[in-house]
Write an enzyme that holds these catalytic residues in place. Structure first.
Site, mmCIF file in Angstrom:
data_model
loop_
_atom_site.group_PDB
_atom_site.id
_atom_site.type_symbol
_atom_site.label_atom_id
_atom_site.label_comp_id
_atom_site.label_asym_id
_atom_site.label_seq_id
_atom_site.Cartn_x
_atom_site.Cartn_y
_atom_site.Cartn_z
ATOM 1 N N LYS A 177 -4.221 -69.348 53.840
ATOM 2 C CA LYS A 177 -4.447 -67.970 54.613
ATOM 3 C C LYS A 177 -5.504 -68.292 55.604
ATOM 4 C CE LYS A 177 -6.928 -64.556 53.663
ATOM 5 N NZ LYS A 177 -7.153 -64.237 55.304
ATOM 6 N N GLU A 252 -16.709 -74.618 50.181
ATOM 7 C CA GLU A 252 -17.714 -74.844 51.039
ATOM 8 C C GLU A 252 -18.321 -73.688 51.795
ATOM 9 O OE1 GLU A 252 -19.338 -75.275 54.859
ATOM 10 O OE2 GLU A 252 -17.225 -76.207 55.372
ATOM 11 N N CYS A 286 -21.224 -73.614 60.186
ATOM 12 C CA CYS A 286 -21.981 -73.850 58.974
ATOM 13 C C CYS A 286 -22.758 -74.552 58.906
ATOM 14 C CB CYS A 286 -20.888 -73.669 57.865
ATOM 15 S SG CYS A 286 -19.804 -74.953 57.786
ATOM 16 N N GLU A 382 -28.601 -67.203 56.815
ATOM 17 C CA GLU A 382 -27.524 -67.500 57.564
ATOM 18 C C GLU A 382 -27.226 -66.800 58.835
ATOM 19 O OE1 GLU A 382 -23.715 -70.348 57.594
ATOM 20 O OE2 GLU A 382 -23.853 -68.457 56.309
#
Length: 480
Positions: A177, A252, A286, A382
């Site tokens: 997906k 992750e 990331c 982040e």
């Protein structure tokens, strides 16, 4: 009749609309225009995809195929991806404003992911364990079953291939997906899998939003493995849902990578990689080196070079061959990153260069921030954008403490010409990957993943084999 492109689900070897006919719009963030629609998956579509992959695993030829034959089929898919490389790259560029040259690089790495894992499963089988008791032991690595894979929007094709390739290489079937922001290239990959002759159900593509499509997929008890890349918040929900039916997960998640430049670093090399680490893909990585620590003795010299290099990045239309930096991937994400940038001054920080574009584009320019307190949101959280927060340091112990003072632990970088320091500091950093005097260099045999809020588990090489298979011990008596 709409003249927009359409990207359906790829289920059981055929591209299909959603059961209820639902669709969603696909945007080009550079032009801020809708250029396609995609099938909006719901629980029924997720169930169809899982049923197809379940059937392909339980009854089809793929898990029972010889390793060399399976490798050859995967290589055919990689061949087609390379033949359609510009088409795949153009879809990622149009979908998220990734500079076309970078998108081409991502396609090449995606094809290589398939080739690597095709060969890895062929050449790395099991182990033999000699025994002194008149017995013989060995291990086998059989496929786990049906894999649900959910990939992010920042590297649409590459991150999808990173999940799908090892899953199918080891004989599993897979439902991928992609993000609702970037369905195009992954859908084309699904079409190419059919063209390459992979049996129906080996690779299914389910388009749609995380809820309901992704949540229905993860919660299905016919799924044997779940691999997810995305935010830490969503990762925790994925893990909880998969735990309900004891499906192992590989997550992750987010990052807030530390980048340490010591006084003896090669400044030219350090500046080049620092720019790449925070401004590549408009900072939507990331692994971005978003916390920069520079030794006091070289701070002024390094910062002058760094600011100049950031300001020299060519910004523009991602299809322009000269562009290295473009808009953010969506209006929603632009608003999020802008909020962090707008808050810098309120928290006492100073923007040396960059900031939010004032021409109405979804663009945040390469931004370098100093003087932020260590508790400021832009320092701790982040951002997932082109915002680098800089601090100076005096000693090795101090900077290791600063680098490790985060709930994330995906990656770190350090720049030094002192070999002993390189090994010593790399060992002390709490991160899944540490790059020394470089960034973004990958050997697919090595473990990839993070600690803390950066995730659970490792993938790559034998680590992917461990996750996507069910290791079995076989013990035989050879003496009576």
């Amino acid at each position: 009749m709409s003249d927009l492109d359409f990207f359906g689900h790829v289920i059981d070897g055929e591209e299909t609309p959603s059961v209820d006919g639902g669709t969603f719009e696909v945007w080009n963030p550079w032009t801020q225009a809708v250029w396609a629609t995609a099938a909006e998956g719901g629980p029924e579509d997720a169930a169809r995809a899982v049923a197809s992959s379940r059937r392909a695993f339980d009854e089809g030829p793929w898990p029972r195929m010889g390793r060399a034959e399976r490798a050859a089929a995967i290589h055919r898919l990689a061949d087609l991806m390379e033949e359609r490389a510009d088409d795949l790259a153009a879809l990622d560029t149009r979908n998220m404003a990734k500079p076309f040259a970078q998108a081409q690089h991502d396609v090449a790495r995606s094809a290589w992911n398939f080739r690597f894992f095709a060969d890895h499963q062929r050449d790395h089988c099991g182990e033999v364990y000699p025994m002194d008791s008149g017995h013989h032991s060995y291990s086998e690595y059989g496929p786990a079953g049906v894999v649900a894979a959910i990939s992010p929007w920042n590297f649409p094709l590459m991150m999808a291939s990173w999940k799908v390739a090892p899953a199918i290489a080891w004989g599993n079937t897979c439902i991928i997906k992609p993000s609702e922001d970037t369905p195009a290239s992954v859908t084309l990959m699904g079409r190419l899998a059919t063209e390459a002759g992979l049996p129906p159900g080996v690779i299914n593509v389910l388009n749609g939003h995380g809820d309901p499509a992704g949540s229905a997929l993860v919660a299905d008890d016919r799924v044997d493995r779940v691999t997810f890349t995305g935010s830490s918040v969503t990762g925790k929900r994925v893990m909880a849902s998969a735990a309900a039916h004891l499906a192992p997960v590989s997550l992750e998640l987010g990052g807030k990578g530390a980048n340490i430049v010591f006084e003896d670093a090669d400044l030219g090399n350090a500046v080049r990689w620092t720019v790449e680490a925070i401004f590549r893909n408009s900072g939507q990585v990331c692994l971005a080196g978003s916390r920069l620590y520079v030794a006091s003795g070289i701070y002024d010299e390094f910062m002058a070079l760094f600011v100049a290099a950031a300001e020299a990045l060519p910004i523009g239309d991602p299809f322009d061959p000269g562009t290295r930096f473009s808009s953010l991937a969506s209006k929603k994400h632009f608003d999020k990153v802008s909020t962090y940038v707008d808050g810098v001054g309120l928290d006492g920080g100073k923007i040396l260069t960059g900031g939010v574009d004032e021409d109405g584009r979804w663009l945040v320019r390469p931004t370098i921030v100093t003087d932020l307190p260590l508790t400021a949101p832009a320092y701790c959280e982040e951002i997932f954008g082109p915002v680098c927060v800089v601090n100076r340091f005096e000693s090795e112990d101090e900077v290791v403490g600063l680098a490790n003072d985060t709930r994330y632990g995906l990656n770190a970088m350090l720049f030094t010409e002192n070999l002993s320091r390189a090994h010593r500091v790399a060992s002390r950093l709490r991160a899944g990957t540490v790059w020394v005097n470089c960034f973004f260099i990958r050997d697919l045999r090595t473990p990839f993943g993070g600690v803390g809020d950066s995730g659970v588990g490792r993938e790559g090489g034998n680590f992917s084999r461990e996750f996507f298979t069910e290791p079995k011990a076989i013990v035989m008596q050879i003496e009576r």
